[in-house]
Design a protein around this motif. Structure first.
Motif, PDB file in Angstrom:
ATOM      1  N   GLU A   2       0.771  -1.305  -0.115  1.00 34.12           N
ATOM      2  CA  GLU A   2       0.053   0.090  -0.100  1.00 34.12           C
ATOM      3  C   GLU A   2       0.729   1.193   0.003  1.00 34.12           C
ATOM      4  N   GLN A   3       0.435   2.157  -0.798  1.00 38.44           N
ATOM      5  CA  GLN A   3       1.172   3.452  -0.855  1.00 38.44           C
ATOM      6  C   GLN A   3       0.231   4.564  -0.591  1.00 38.44           C
ATOM      7  N   ILE A   4       0.977   5.697   0.062  1.00 33.38           N
ATOM      8  CA  ILE A   4      -0.093   6.984   0.330  1.00 33.38           C
ATOM      9  C   ILE A   4       0.199   8.013  -0.446  1.00 33.38           C
ATOM     10  N   SER A   6      -0.561  12.111  -0.458  1.00 37.28           N
ATOM     11  CA  SER A   6      -1.198  13.250   0.322  1.00 37.28           C
ATOM     12  C   SER A   6      -1.792  14.213  -0.513  1.00 37.28           C
ATOM     13  N   VAL A  35      -7.903   1.967  -5.230  1.00 38.81           N
ATOM     14  CA  VAL A  35      -7.852   3.297  -4.958  1.00 38.81           C
ATOM     15  C   VAL A  35      -8.808   3.775  -4.256  1.00 38.81           C
ATOM     16  N   ARG A  38      -9.167   8.465   1.897  1.00 41.84           N
ATOM     17  CA  ARG A  38      -9.294   8.742   3.445  1.00 41.84           C
ATOM     18  C   ARG A  38      -8.877  10.142   3.977  1.00 41.84           C
ATOM     19  N   GLU A  41      -5.686  11.833   2.175  1.00 45.56           N
ATOM     20  CA  GLU A  41      -4.648  10.795   1.859  1.00 45.56           C
ATOM     21  C   GLU A  41      -5.478  10.129   0.624  1.00 45.56           C
ATOM     22  N   LEU A  42      -4.684   9.617  -0.431  1.00 47.05           N
ATOM     23  CA  LEU A  42      -5.008   8.543  -1.554  1.00 47.05           C
ATOM     24  C   LEU A  42      -4.480   7.407  -0.932  1.00 47.05           C
ATOM     25  N   LYS A  43      -5.021   6.280  -0.847  1.00 46.47           N
ATOM     26  CA  LYS A  43      -4.469   5.195  -0.604  1.00 46.47           C
ATOM     27  C   LYS A  43      -4.557   4.101  -1.820  1.00 46.47           C
ATOM     28  N   ILE A  44      -3.435   3.754  -2.248  1.00 47.38           N
ATOM     29  CA  ILE A  44      -3.236   2.766  -3.508  1.00 47.38           C
ATOM     30  C   ILE A  44      -2.784   1.202  -2.718  1.00 47.38           C
ATOM     31  N   ALA A  45      -3.406   0.357  -3.178  1.00 44.45           N
ATOM     32  CA  ALA A  45      -2.986  -1.082  -2.599  1.00 44.45           C
ATOM     33  C   ALA A  45      -2.918  -2.233  -3.742  1.00 44.45           C
ATOM     34  N   VAL A  55       0.626   5.033  -8.603  1.00 44.96           N
ATOM     35  CA  VAL A  55       1.377   6.013  -8.122  1.00 44.96           C
ATOM     36  C   VAL A  55       1.508   7.093  -8.932  1.00 44.96           C
TER      37      VAL A  55
END
Length: 328
Positions: A2-4, A6, A35, A38, A41-45, A55
């Motif tokens: 997972e990457q975040i 901001s 995607v 939150r 923040e955007l979270k990509i898993a 990303v």
């Protein structure tokens, strides 16, 4: 994995996600990631390699949104293709430069890397050839560049011309005066000018002689100084017509030659002037050749699919019968 990412402006995320999250769904489907948002923040898993690509895509889309571009599914697919090609460093240049403001206040920008390169060449070179399929903005961007040069007083005249192939350059049998005779052939150029200048300003400049729209046959014997000259549909010029046009160029003038070499309407056995000119002039100083592709199409997404289908058909047609995908 997972990457975040901001994000400091919620409206950018809303633009990137699109109506009913249609844009982000394309990213998820194309790259096989998840995607979600939150707070700020955007979270990509997903798989590490796919997440890394996603990303870059999301950062590219946020960058576009930050420049005021309304993000469409077409933008998303284009940015994905750019990232997959490893050219993400070019994304900040997309839609970063306003060529011209239309009569309605809309900024005209290059929406793809190819279009940005085309705009740059028109500004820096004396003669620019733009070759590509329908919908790549060849004519529209050329007219925008011409209007911008005229407004900035770099030139005092805009000249737009097209070969009237359907009438063999002999328009006498058509009813009406010269303007009535050539209107059907030059309508796309009028449309672009109306968009940039508005009907009232267009008419004013036409009456003053600052704008001239005429068939290619009427360029013979002239020298065009202090002008921005556009030759549209140049794939329908002969070698002789192209040479005639290019040698009309006078002092403090620019010329843009646009065409689609897959849509040649010349009689059988007549050599295309556009192909010939590009072949012999491509290395001449002051001349640039921009090749636009289906990836630079900015019309309806279906136009890209149509162009690709025809390209595949043409490739298939030239293969031996036993190698064709469809022998019917």
């Amino acid at each position: 994995m997972e990457q975040i990412i901001s994000v400091d402006r919620l409206e950018l995320v809303m633009n990137v996600f699109g109506s009913f999250d249609e844009n982000v769904k394309i990213v998820e489907k194309e790259l096989g990631v998840t995607v979600f948002m939150r707070e700020t923040e955007l979270k990509i898993a997903g798989d590490p390699e796919k997440v890394a690509l996603a990303v870059k895509v999301m950062n590219g889309l946020l960058s576009l949104a930050g420049r005021g571009e309304p993000i469409t599914p077409q933008h998303v697919k284009y940015i994905i293709s750019v990232v997959r090609e490893g050219r993400e460093e070019m994304i900040p240049k997309i839609a970063s430069d306003v060529v011209c403001i239309t009569a309605k206040g809309k900024p005209v920008k290059g929406k793809t890397i190819g279009q940005n390169n085309y705009i740059s060449k028109m500004r820096s070179e004396t003669v620019t050839f733009a070759i590509g399929p329908a919908g790549t903005g060849k004519t529209y961007l050329a007219v925008a560049a011409a209007v911008a040069a005229f407004r900035e007083k770099q030139v005092n005249r805009i000249i737009l011309t097209r070969p009237a192939v359907e009438a063999g350059e002999k328009l006498g049998f058509l009813p009406g005066d010269l303007q009535n005779k050539v209107d059907p052939f030059l309508r796309p150029l009028y449309d672009a000018l109306f968009d940039m200048l508005g009907a009232e300003n267009y008419q004013k400049y036409m009456e003053r002689g600052n704008i001239e729209v005429a068939p290619l046959a009427y360029m013979r014997g002239r020298t065009l100084d202090d002008s921005f000259i556009i030759l549209d549909e140049a794939q329908n010029t002969t070698r002789e017509q192209m040479k005639m046009f290019l040698t009309r160029l006078g002092f403090n003038s620019k010329a843009v030659v646009t065409g689609d070499v897959t849509q040649i309407d010349l009689p059988a056995g007549v050599q295309c002037g556009l192909k010939h000119a590009v072949r012999i002039l491509k290395d001449v100083e002051g001349i640039a050749v921009c090749n636009l592709t289906d990836k630079d199409v900015v019309r309806h997404e279906l136009v890209q699919r149509i162009i690709r289908a025809y390209e595949e058909h043409d490739k298939n047609r030239h293969k031996p019968p036993e190698m064709r995908e469809n022998k019917a």
